[in-house]
Design an enzyme around this catalytic site. Structure first.
Site, PDB file in Angstrom:
ATOM      1  N   ASP A  68     -12.189  -8.360  -6.199  1.00  9.21           N
ATOM      2  CA  ASP A  68     -11.249  -7.316  -5.828  1.00  9.21           C
ATOM      3  C   ASP A  68     -11.944  -5.965  -6.005  1.00  9.21           C
ATOM      4  O   ASP A  68     -12.585  -5.723  -7.027  1.00  9.21           O
ATOM      5  CB  ASP A  68     -10.039  -7.388  -6.768  1.00  9.21           C
ATOM      6  CG  ASP A  68      -8.739  -7.009  -6.099  1.00  9.21           C
ATOM      7  OD1 ASP A  68      -8.761  -6.090  -5.261  1.00  9.21           O
ATOM      8  OD2 ASP A  68      -7.701  -7.609  -6.435  1.00  9.21           O
ATOM      9  N   ASP A  89      -8.257  -3.480  -2.012  1.00 12.65           N
ATOM     10  CA  ASP A  89      -6.943  -3.037  -2.463  1.00 12.65           C
ATOM     11  C   ASP A  89      -6.435  -1.875  -1.610  1.00 12.65           C
ATOM     12  O   ASP A  89      -7.177  -0.926  -1.345  1.00 12.65           O
ATOM     13  CB  ASP A  89      -7.046  -2.603  -3.930  1.00 12.65           C
ATOM     14  CG  ASP A  89      -5.706  -2.307  -4.551  1.00 12.65           C
ATOM     15  OD1 ASP A  89      -4.867  -3.220  -4.639  1.00 12.65           O
ATOM     16  OD2 ASP A  89      -5.490  -1.139  -4.956  1.00 12.65           O
ATOM     17  N   GLU A 125      -5.782  -5.647   1.812  1.00 10.14           N
ATOM     18  CA  GLU A 125      -4.371  -5.521   1.431  1.00 10.14           C
ATOM     19  C   GLU A 125      -3.806  -4.338   2.193  1.00 10.14           C
ATOM     20  O   GLU A 125      -4.268  -3.211   2.036  1.00 10.14           O
ATOM     21  CB  GLU A 125      -4.227  -5.295  -0.070  1.00 10.14           C
ATOM     22  CG  GLU A 125      -2.766  -5.194  -0.481  1.00 10.14           C
ATOM     23  CD  GLU A 125      -2.549  -4.579  -1.856  1.00 10.14           C
ATOM     24  OE1 GLU A 125      -1.548  -4.924  -2.504  1.00 10.14           O
ATOM     25  OE2 GLU A 125      -3.367  -3.740  -2.276  1.00 10.14           O
ATOM     26  N   HIS A 147      -0.310 -11.253  -7.829  1.00 10.78           N
ATOM     27  CA  HIS A 147      -0.092 -10.613  -9.125  1.00 10.78           C
ATOM     28  C   HIS A 147       0.939  -9.490  -9.081  1.00 10.78           C
ATOM     29  O   HIS A 147       1.308  -8.955 -10.134  1.00 10.78           O
ATOM     30  CB  HIS A 147      -1.421 -10.059  -9.642  1.00 10.78           C
ATOM     31  CG  HIS A 147      -2.016  -9.029  -8.726  1.00 10.78           C
ATOM     32  ND1 HIS A 147      -2.560  -9.375  -7.498  1.00 10.78           N
ATOM     33  CD2 HIS A 147      -2.126  -7.693  -8.825  1.00 10.78           C
ATOM     34  CE1 HIS A 147      -2.985  -8.270  -6.905  1.00 10.78           C
ATOM     35  NE2 HIS A 147      -2.735  -7.243  -7.675  1.00 10.78           N
ATOM     36  N   ASP A 148       1.396  -9.131  -7.898  1.00  7.69           N
ATOM     37  CA  ASP A 148       2.393  -8.066  -7.753  1.00  7.69           C
ATOM     38  C   ASP A 148       3.767  -8.586  -7.358  1.00  7.69           C
ATOM     39  O   ASP A 148       4.707  -7.798  -7.212  1.00  7.69           O
ATOM     40  CB  ASP A 148       1.941  -7.059  -6.682  1.00  7.69           C
ATOM     41  CG  ASP A 148       0.780  -6.196  -7.136  1.00  7.69           C
ATOM     42  OD1 ASP A 148       0.634  -5.982  -8.355  1.00  7.69           O
ATOM     43  OD2 ASP A 148       0.015  -5.725  -6.268  1.00  7.69           O
TER      44      ASP A 148
END
Length: 557
Positions: A98, A199, A254, A328-329
């Site tokens: 990431d 990200d 993302e 994870h969000d």
């Protein structure tokens, strides 16, 4: 043209802080990941994606990077990363890291230099504006709540932060910024990693006038001026040519509040930008009026429409979807769209079947493959996430009672997915011998890896079968997509066709029985590739589906 390897692959996302702790300090680490690689190999995944492990003050759990070239000591060392890469490659698996390049931590040396004076060479690495009438430069709001501007008192200018005030947005208009970022990414490519997850990458190009936003129904003022901005495709292509293509890297972007048209451009092969994209439209269908911190209900028809539109739209241009329910969000999908009580196993398998038979590259978030659920914390003190605490406070300030605010937090918090991985029924679910940084979900004695591996009918083995099907049946990679029963309020059904083959997915999305009738001329004799009930009917033409039943049929002409 040779088919890219990642089109038949499945990616497993690890949130290192919550995966496996070998040091006893309550936080997962790189050595803990290495120790569990054989488990991932047994599951059958091809690539592991790690959320950020770089040096960070951890204000936003590593998405606030203070040094791109160093590893956060709590996770381990650079030698641990190198060993992880080697151990993955020894098992014919790959590593995706990431990378956060829309912003850095305000502890990053670039920002420390930038804030020292207006004349510092690093000043233009960030986005600065003078106060307007003694206040913020415009009315943009942070994704985490409050103004998107932070005042640097020494120079009396504001810096832009679309996220936490300690996450200052980089100025991508500055070519030096881009060159320094590409240099850093090439450093990691030379270490041997195989891909990047980027990200919020579609936010890096801002409209330079930074105007006030006059209309934002969801309260996200400023969003239209920095989402998929004017130079975004130029920047993505440049990064591709400088980093991705020379190093043969797979990439997933993302995409925050993006559009189908933008993602078609990002991922169609001749654009040479990204391999695939994440979009989140299908995970906003239970928001009231598009607002996250609400107690909304699932709009099922809308969910089907969004997923179908993206399947069809990306297929038309040769683009590529990253397929996912969890990360994870996001809350745990079996708690969110399934049933984490009576039909826990059936609904978890159904959700997996519906997603994994679509075109794209599936992403499995740690614990999803064993049916981990939301933890159902009882107090705001149980939560650690900065966004969650900000939202709870905002709800209270708007006049909401603590009980209702806590119920909404319990449905929406990012910490729902960040509770420690449940390995066994032992102390702290086998995650750590110390005190976990975040409490373990209370159901770990019933839901854990050890128990899943001992049960031939477990959710784990259902995921394993889905991963294998993607490798064995080319229609899953190449077939077109046609939705069926779009107006049905219980059924999620679709058909895939390719080279004389057909794939039919029939799924009951709810906890009551539902009737399915195949609406077209029937296929040739079909076989069941996979079902979440042992005795699903082989005749697909008319089915009475039990709660959360999902059947995958395949036929050849």
């Amino acid at each position: 043209m040779r088919e890219p390897w990642w089109k038949r692959s499945t990616v497993y996302q690890i949130y290192p802080k919550s995966f496996h702790d070998t040091k006893g300090d309550g936080m997962g680490d790189l050595q803990g990941i290495i120790e569990k690689l054989d488990y991932l190999k047994e599951l059958g995944v091809d690539m592991v994606w790690l959320t950020p492990i770089y040096r960070s003050p951890q204000r936003d759990n590593g998405y606030d990077i203070s040094n791109y070239y160093e590893i956060e000591p709590a996770y381990g060392t650079m030698e641990d990363v190198e060993r992880l890469i080697g151990e993955l490659h020894n098992r014919d698996m790959k590593l995706m890291m990431d990378i956060v390049i829309n912003h850095t931590s305000t502890d990053h040396e670039w920002f420390r230099q930038a804030k020292s004076s207006k004349d510092n060479p690093y000043r233009d690495y960030y986005i600065w504006r003078d106060p307007q009438d003694g206040a913020e430069p415009n009315n943009w709001v942070s994704k985490f709540g409050g103004s998107a501007w932070g005042l640097e008192e020494h120079t009396n200018q504001y810096y832009l932060h679309l996220f936490d005030q300690t996450q200052a947005d980089l100025n991508w208009e500055n070519e030096k910024v881009r060159k320094d970022l590409y240099k850093m990414m090439n450093f990691w490519a030379e270490k041997g990693l195989d891909g990047f997850r980027l990200d919020v990458i579609n936010l890096v190009s801002k409209i330079q006038s930074l105007p006030n936003d006059q209309d934002a129904p969801d309260g996200q003022y400023g969003k239209e001026y920095y989402t998929d901005g004017p130079r975004i495709h130029e920047f993505m292509h440049e990064m591709n040519q400088e980093v991705f293509t020379p190093n043969s890297l797979v990439t997933v972007g993302e995409m925050s509040s993006t559009s189908l048209a933008a993602c078609q451009q990002y991922t169609k092969p001749d654009a040479q930008e990204l391999s695939m994209t994440f979009n989140f439209h299908h995970l906003k269908v239970d928001y009231d009026n598009g607002i996250k911190w609400t107690d909304g209900k699932l709009e099922f028809i809308k969910l089907k429409q969004i997923l179908s539109d993206w399947q069809i739209g990306m297929h038309e241009v040769g683009g590529w979807n990253a397929l996912f329910w969890c990360n994870h969000d996001q809350p745990r999908i079996v708690s969110r769209f399934g049933d984490d009580g009576q039909y826990w196993k059936e609904s978890a398998k159904m959700l997996a079947s519906v997603l994994h038979m679509m075109q794209g590259t599936p992403y499995i978030y740690q614990g999803e493959e064993i049916g981990m659920t939301d933890p159902k914390f009882s107090s705001i003190e149980d939560y650690k996430d900065v966004e969650t605490h900000n939202a709870f406070q905002a709800l209270k300030e708007d006049g909401m009672g603590s009980e209702q605010a806590l119920r909404i937090i319990g449905r929406r918090s990012r910490d729902n997915s960040r509770t420690p991985m449940q390995w066994n029924e032992g102390q702290n679910a086998g995650f750590t011998n110390g005190k976990p940084w975040l409490a373990v979900a209370s159901n770990y004695a019933d839901i854990n890896v050890k128990k899943a591996l001992q049960d031939d009918d477990s959710i784990f083995y259902h995921y394993q079968k889905l991963i294998r099907l993607r490798k064995e049946y080319a229609i899953i990679t190449h077939g077109d997509y046609e939705p069926i029963c779009m107006d049905d309020e219980r059924l999620f059904c679709y058909e895939r066709k390719w080279s004389g083959e057909k794939l039919l997915v029939v799924a009951n999305f709810f906890g009551e029985t539902a009737e399915f009738s195949y609406p077209k001329e029937h296929m040739a004799k079909a076989e069941i590739l996979l079902s979440n009930y042992e005795d699903s009917p082989s005749d697909y033409r008319k089915i009475r589906l039990r709660p959360f039943e999902a059947v995958i049929y395949h036929s050849k002409a």
